[in-house]
Design a protein around this motif. Structure first.
Motif, PDB file in Angstrom:
ATOM      1  N   LYS A 219      28.739 -32.637 -33.204  1.00  0.00           N
ATOM      2  CA  LYS A 219      28.743 -33.812 -32.330  1.00  0.00           C
ATOM      3  C   LYS A 219      29.974 -34.679 -32.541  1.00  0.00           C
ATOM      4  O   LYS A 219      30.621 -35.137 -31.594  1.00  0.00           O
ATOM      5  CB  LYS A 219      27.474 -34.634 -32.575  1.00  0.00           C
ATOM      6  N   GLU A 220      30.333 -34.913 -33.798  1.00  0.00           N
ATOM      7  CA  GLU A 220      31.452 -35.815 -34.090  1.00  0.00           C
ATOM      8  C   GLU A 220      32.771 -35.237 -33.593  1.00  0.00           C
ATOM      9  O   GLU A 220      33.696 -35.967 -33.277  1.00  0.00           O
ATOM     10  CB  GLU A 220      31.547 -36.066 -35.600  1.00  0.00           C
ATOM     11  N   LYS A 222      33.407 -33.581 -30.858  1.00  0.00           N
ATOM     12  CA  LYS A 222      33.615 -33.542 -29.410  1.00  0.00           C
ATOM     13  C   LYS A 222      34.484 -34.686 -28.902  1.00  0.00           C
ATOM     14  O   LYS A 222      35.107 -34.570 -27.859  1.00  0.00           O
ATOM     15  CB  LYS A 222      32.260 -33.534 -28.701  1.00  0.00           C
ATOM     16  N   GLN A 223      34.518 -35.800 -29.637  1.00  0.00           N
ATOM     17  CA  GLN A 223      35.264 -36.958 -29.166  1.00  0.00           C
ATOM     18  C   GLN A 223      36.748 -36.890 -29.530  1.00  0.00           C
ATOM     19  O   GLN A 223      37.597 -37.340 -28.769  1.00  0.00           O
ATOM     20  CB  GLN A 223      34.654 -38.247 -29.753  1.00  0.00           C
ATOM     21  N   THR A 224      37.073 -36.370 -30.681  1.00  0.00           N
ATOM     22  CA  THR A 224      38.450 -36.440 -31.169  1.00  0.00           C
ATOM     23  C   THR A 224      39.095 -35.084 -31.423  1.00  0.00           C
ATOM     24  O   THR A 224      40.317 -34.988 -31.494  1.00  0.00           O
ATOM     25  CB  THR A 224      38.505 -37.235 -32.488  1.00  0.00           C
ATOM     26  N   ARG A 282      36.279 -27.890 -23.516  1.00  0.00           N
ATOM     27  CA  ARG A 282      37.423 -28.669 -24.013  1.00  0.00           C
ATOM     28  C   ARG A 282      37.778 -28.284 -25.439  1.00  0.00           C
ATOM     29  O   ARG A 282      38.152 -29.126 -26.260  1.00  0.00           O
ATOM     30  CB  ARG A 282      37.156 -30.167 -23.917  1.00  0.00           C
ATOM     31  N   SER A 290      48.403 -32.307 -23.707  1.00  0.00           N
ATOM     32  CA  SER A 290      48.122 -33.235 -24.804  1.00  0.00           C
ATOM     33  C   SER A 290      49.414 -33.676 -25.490  1.00  0.00           C
ATOM     34  O   SER A 290      49.986 -34.703 -25.151  1.00  0.00           O
ATOM     35  CB  SER A 290      47.164 -32.585 -25.807  1.00  0.00           C
ATOM     36  N   TYR A 296      48.488 -33.267 -33.676  1.00  0.00           N
ATOM     37  CA  TYR A 296      47.040 -33.197 -33.826  1.00  0.00           C
ATOM     38  C   TYR A 296      46.660 -32.555 -35.158  1.00  0.00           C
ATOM     39  O   TYR A 296      45.708 -32.973 -35.820  1.00  0.00           O
ATOM     40  CB  TYR A 296      46.431 -32.404 -32.662  1.00  0.00           C
ATOM     41  N   SER A 301      42.978 -33.473 -36.285  1.00  0.00           N
ATOM     42  CA  SER A 301      42.321 -33.336 -34.978  1.00  0.00           C
ATOM     43  C   SER A 301      42.513 -31.961 -34.367  1.00  0.00           C
ATOM     44  O   SER A 301      42.284 -31.771 -33.173  1.00  0.00           O
ATOM     45  CB  SER A 301      42.853 -34.407 -34.022  1.00  0.00           C
ATOM     46  N   ARG A 478      38.911 -29.633 -16.915  1.00  0.00           N
ATOM     47  CA  ARG A 478      38.791 -31.025 -17.347  1.00  0.00           C
ATOM     48  C   ARG A 478      38.352 -31.931 -16.203  1.00  0.00           C
ATOM     49  O   ARG A 478      37.813 -33.014 -16.437  1.00  0.00           O
ATOM     50  CB  ARG A 478      40.120 -31.510 -17.928  1.00  0.00           C
TER      51      ARG A 478
END
Length: 554
Positions: A219-220, A222-224, A282, A290, A296, A301, A478
């Protein structure tokens, strides 16, 4: 009627600049280069060198030191360097200057680019006879420095410099691609989800896909997190196609050697469908979408950053050329690995890296002076010094086998210290930076497994189109859009005008078969030229009528 004459004459004056520009749209004819029997050292020569460096002052300084040393040997040859930070800008400027015969003398370039330059008349010097000349060829008897001999150049790299059966470039540096891996994250995934996620000795695409999909389940993340970032989607598609095909004649369903476009096929659709697995969640991105993979990777990341071996000094939490603020860097263990494969028993990697071409000029002595300078860039000092700035490898056996270069490879990971002109001890983090040397070793270990794509006028556009397919897919996903591969093939083909690429006559293998103009004249130029022609026709008709009238009066 006199008013009409004045108007037509005014149109003629307005047309002159356009006509002049139009006549320069293609390069003026220059006779093919003829090697002089002797180099005339009594005259002065001004030659220009267009070089590329990766925003790297050290590389620029190495070029300048080479120029200074060369000018000491040949004080009548004066070299001016123009520095660029990317190859595309060099290519664009050359194309612009071909039409006015203001090209550089020596230029860092790629074979794809030179194939387009060759559409001009005798724009690039064919080097075969020049390389073999007893006096001024490789190892020439009358060259004032120790020129590299032809047999000392790596044959595979020389083959890459041939277009249409002739040599138009000489290699300068070579690189390939590497996968820079955040082993710290992978170890944590393996600890939590099992040994199947342990980092193997060799990477496969299936392994990378498995790790990336598992990471995106967290879960964590997916954002970064973007687990996979590929710098060059051109290379990604090209390598995947080649890895899926053993038929060299069709170059991995990419193109034939004579310019037939094959990329829009079922194999390409399969690859796009495969990439779609990650694009939909993604789980991957690219430089164009990006940013640099290293940015990254170094901030924790990204897990897999695929980039050129020449980009190694930007990779890693202790990289000497970080592009992010130091406080953003997340310490991690990095491993430099070969690019992923579909079949580990038959690996294929793309060969890349800059070469040198020489532009033809009206003065043959000036061209010979340019050739003497180009050869100087192959001498050991320049080859070894430049290769140590990034994950490049020298292109001569002489440099590769030298004590200096072997000592450099053997000092992987050590700290290099030296005393500067002020007597101060300086620590150089870059010289023996381990990932950079590891990247170079990957290139050296796989020279016989590397390949290049066919080169022809239009191959640059085809290369860009290959990457565009992947970029379009990722962008569409996207936006939560569906993708029709046939429609995408059609739009990309039109975008890069691939239906206009002329093939080469394989029976003659001649560059003449591939020649095209540098592009159509602008519509406004065509209109003005037509108006100009009509104006002269009307002027002629008017004077003819006047002559007939005068005869009748008489």
């Amino acid at each position: 009627m006199k008013k009409i004459i004045y108007i037509l004459f005014f149109v003629f004056l307005l047309s002159l600049p356009v006509i002049t520009l139009s006549s320069c749209h293609k390069a003026s004819n220059i006779d093919a280069f003829q090697l002089p029997s002797e180099f005339d050292a009594s005259k002065e020569y001004e030659i220009s060198f267009w070089a590329k460096n990766d925003s790297n002052a050290t590389q620029k300084n190495i070029y300048q030191r080479a120029i200074n040393a060369f000018e000491e040997i040949y004080p009548n040859i004066h070299v001016t360097m123009k520095s660029y930070t990317n190859y595309q800008d060099i290519y664009n400027d050359v194309i612009t200057n071909i039409s006015t015969n203001t090209t550089p003398n020596v230029c860092i370039s790629y074979p794809d680019h030179v194939a387009t330059y060759l559409t001009g008349n005798n724009v690039i010097v064919q080097l075969d006879d020049l390389m073999e000349d007893y006096n001024y060829g490789f190892g020439g008897a009358k060259i004032l420095y120790e020129s590299v001999k032809q047999e000392e150049l790596i044959g595979k790299f020389m083959e890459e410099c041939k277009l249409y059966g002739s040599t138009y470039l000489i290699p300068f540096m070579r690189s390939s691609e590497a996968c820079y891996v955040n082993k710290t994250i992978i170890d944590s995934i393996a600890d939590e989800f099992g040994e199947e996620y342990n980092l193997p000795d060799k990477l496969t695409w299936d392994y990378i896909w498995k790790v990336c999909k598992k990471e995106m389940e967290i879960k964590e993340a997916k954002q970064t997190m973007i687990p996979l970032i590929y710098k060059s989607t051109d290379n990604m598609m090209i390598q995947m196609l080649r890895q899926k095909s053993d038929d060299i004649s069709i170059n991995g369903n990419y193109s034939t050697n004579n310019g037939d476009i094959l990329i829009f096929n079922d194999t390409t659709k399969d690859i796009l469908s495969y990439i779609d697995e990650l694009a939909t969640i993604r789980g991957m991105s690219t430089f164009a979408i990006s940013s640099y993979p290293g940015n990254y990777l170094n901030t924790g990341s990204c897990i897999f950053g695929i980039d050129s071996t020449a980009g190694a000094t930007w990779m890693g939490s202790s990289a000497p050329m970080l592009d992010v603020h130091a406080e953003q860097v997340v310490p991690f263990e990095m491993k430099v690995m070969e690019v992923p494969q579909f079949d580990l028993s038959n690996p294929k990697m793309i060969s890349q890296g800059p070469s040198l071409c020489i532009f033809n000029k009206e003065n043959n002595q000036e061209v010979l002076a340019s050739w003497l300078f180009a050869q100087y860039l192959l001498t050991n000092k320049t080859q070894i010094d430049y290769s140590q700035t990034e994950g490049y490898v020298p292109v001569t056996k002489k440099a590769l086998n030298s004590y200096e270069y072997q000592d450099y490879l053997n000092n992987e990971g050590n700290i290099y210290k030296y005393t500067n002109s002020n007597g101060e001890e300086v620590v150089d983090k870059n010289k023996y930076y381990a990932p950079k040397i590891q990247a170079s070793k990957i290139v050296l270990a796989n020279i016989d497994k590397t390949f290049v794509t066919p080169v022809f006028n239009g191959s640059t556009a085809l290369r860009q189109a290959a990457g565009e397919l992947i970029e379009n897919l990722i962008k569409s996903r996207r936006r939560n859009q569906n993708v029709d591969y046939d429609e995408m093939f059609d739009s990309v083909s039109k975008l890069y005008k691939l239906d206009q690429i002329e093939t080469i006559d394989s029976t003659t293998n001649s560059v003449q078969r591939s020649k095209k103009t540098l592009g159509p004249l602008p519509k406004i130029s065509v209109i003005i030229i037509i108006v100009f022609i009509l104006a002269w026709i009307l002027i002629g008709i008017y004077y003819l009528i006047e002559i007939i009238k005068n005869k009748k009066i008489q």
